[in-house]
Scaffold this active site. Structure first.
Site, PDB file in Angstrom:
ATOM      1  N   GLU A 107       0.827  -1.212   0.000  1.00  0.00           N
ATOM      2  CA  GLU A 107       0.000   0.000   0.000  1.00  0.00           C
ATOM      3  C   GLU A 107       0.858   1.258   0.000  1.00  0.00           C
ATOM      4  O   GLU A 107       1.957   1.273   0.556  1.00  0.00           O
ATOM      5  CB  GLU A 107      -0.903  -0.001   1.245  1.00  0.00           C
TER       6      GLU A 107
ATOM      7  N   CYS B 264      -1.426   6.485   9.558  1.00  0.00           N
ATOM      8  CA  CYS B 264      -0.243   5.865  10.136  1.00  0.00           C
ATOM      9  C   CYS B 264      -0.638   4.669  10.996  1.00  0.00           C
ATOM     10  O   CYS B 264      -1.574   4.737  11.775  1.00  0.00           O
ATOM     11  CB  CYS B 264       0.488   6.871  11.011  1.00  0.00           C
TER      12      CYS B 264
END
Ligand code: SF4
Length: 367
Positions: free
Chosen positions: A109, A357
């Protein structure tokens, strides 16, 4: 959504060198080793066309390369893109996550991050499939490490993000803060960063390329010795040894004293502030004791302190951590002021689409 990590209907592996991982002198050498003579000027034109401009068609170049070079490039090297398996955009903040399929059927990703300056973006890149570091607040850490990414597979993430830009938009920065511990895959990460900053590559200023590390001390010293212009972000998460060991398993290998030594070396090499980052977790690493410990650990090094909240959305929330309350955060910011070092609050965007994150594993975790 359920996706396979390994596809058993794969074509045979294509082991040809990929243009995305090369700069001009390397392309000349690769072709030479294959018995093809190519000048550095031709190599620059080819790479500028393919990587910088994102145009695969070599026949229509303004100043074409010789037929022998073009034929060799067509037959002996690769310049294909990684297929984009899925693309999801967070409507709240515009963060966009791309899921790319690798040759071996694994997925990786990357995230397109809009900047405040209109039309400018940073790309958040993955450096590994999974991660071996096992940080307790991170979804990627729960996957374990499958493999390192090749430099070209890292650059391919930039190309995939850039393919989606509208006219007038551009990528001005890159952060190695996606899946994986970048310095665990040192050679390919540095090779990719060099392509990203090259005039025939991503054309991103070296100072706008940040490479995070959870504290791989030998590689930090190597980086300092090699004198790169890229920035290192040291993810401390805690300046208290015992606590850090509970959050970041690699802390059992290298102590905070070791990390402080490496941070000093990075400062001596760059003559600039060294960025240290804390993923803030309520009740865990937001107290005055952290500020005092940081002051005691690095009283002599100019720092930039990045603070980012732990994610409280699935799947990170399964680690049981919550972001700090506003009063907790206010008290921490007040205490940090006493250090006289700049403090930057980092926004963790893309939560709605698991692009933030610590969330870059959601797809696989849910499979
Ligand atoms: S925070 Fe970074 S180093 Fe730690 S497990 Fe997650 S991806 Fe790996």
């Amino acid at each position: 959504m359920s996706l396979p990590i390994v596809d058993d209907s794969l074509p045979p592996a294509d082991t040809r060198p990929h243009l995305f991982g090369l700069r001009a002198p390397q392309l000349v050498s690769v072709l030479q080793a294959l018995g093809v003579d190519c000048s550095e000027a031709e190599a620059r034109r080819v790479l500028g066309r393919v990587i910088s401009e994102g145009n695969d068609e070599l026949r229509t170049m303004k100043k074409p390369v010789r037929t022998a070079v073009r034929t060799a490039l067509d037959q002996l090297l690769r310049r294909d893109r990684l297929p984009v398996q899925e693309r999801v955009k967070d409507d709240v903040d515009g963060f966009e996550k791309l899921l790319l399929r690798l040759d071996d059927g694994a997925f990786v990703e990357c995230v397109k991050i809009p900047l405040l300056k209109k039309g400018c973006f940073t790309v958040c890149l993955s450096s590994q499939v999974g991660c071996a570091m096992g940080c307790v607040f991170c979804a990627t850490g729960r996957l374990g490490l499958t493999r390192h990414l090749h430099a070209w597979e890292i650059v391919a993430q930039l190309v995939a993000v850039r393919d989606s830009l509208q006219s007038g938009e551009r990528i001005t920065g890159a952060v190695f803060m996606g899946q994986g511990e970048p310095l665990h895959n040192y050679d390919d990460v540095i090779a990719a960063a060099r392509v990203l900053s090259d005039p025939t590559g991503g054309r991103i200023e070296a100072g706008n390329i940040s490479i995070s590390t959870v504290g791989l001390v030998p590689q930090m010293h190597r980086f300092a010795l090699e004198g790169h212009k890229f920035r290192i972000v040291v993810s401390l998460h805690s300046a208290i040894e015992a606590k850090r060991k509970t959050l970041v398993p690699i802390a059992k290998t290298w102590s905070l004293t070791d990390i402080a030594g490496a941070i000093r070396a990075l400062h001596q090499s760059s003559k600039d502030r060294v960025t240290v980052a804390f993923c803030l977790m309520s009740g865990v690493n937001t107290g005055d004791d952290e500020v005092l410990a940081l002051q005691a650990l690095l009283p002599d090094v100019p720092l930039r302190i990045n603070l980012i909240d732990v994610n409280d959305a699935r799947p990170v929330a399964e680690g049981g951590f919550a972001p700090p309350s506003s009063s907790e955060l206010g008290a921490l910011l007040d205490a940090l002021q006493a250090l006289g070092q700049p403090v930057v609050r980092r926004y963790s965007g893309g939560k709605q689409k698991q692009a933030a994150c610590g969330m870059l594993a959601s797809t696989q975790l849910e499979s």
